[in-house]
Design a protein around this motif. Structure first.
Motif: not given
Length: 123
Positions: A64-73
């Motif tokens: 998730a960090a590598a994909a730069q996920i800031q909010s979900i979904p």
């Protein structure tokens, strides 16, 4: 095809070894994620030729960090190894089904040409 749980170890292989891959980044505590899950599952069953992966952001924090996920979904779509869509927030069934069809209909030669053009002007 039903959904597949993706991990850090298998993510890149899933994206590069398949023509079209959708990825849903989610968490069990997230209300919108729980609302989107049945929509994602239902649409996945209508497209046998597409891989629908899910990434549990709690269990796969490095991914998730590598994909730069800031909010979900957060939903991502890859075509021929290229990310062609990324959006945070849940979609309704009609919108998501339309998105799958749109990604299937992309002219990847055109997409790559546009990417090359953008990279050329960014330098």
């Amino acid at each position: 095809m039903s959904t597949t749980e993706l991990t850090t170890e298998g993510f890149e292989k899933a994206v590069t070894d398949n023509d079209i891959v959708f990825v849903d980044f989610w968490a069990s505590w997230c209300g919108p994620c729980r609302s989107f899950a049945p929509v994602y599952e239902k649409v996945s069953e209508q497209h046998e030729d597409v891989v629908f992966g899910k990434v549990d952001t709690e269990a796969q924090q490095a991914l998730a960090a590598a994909a730069q996920i800031q909010s979900i979904p957060t939903l991502m779509a890859f075509r021929e190894g290229v990310m062609v869509f990324r959006q945070a927030g849940a979609l309704g069934e009609k919108d998501f089904a339309g998105l799958v069809d749109a990604v299937k209909g992309l002219d990847m030669d055109e997409v790559r040409a546009e990417m090359a053009k953008q990279q050329g002007t960014a330098q």
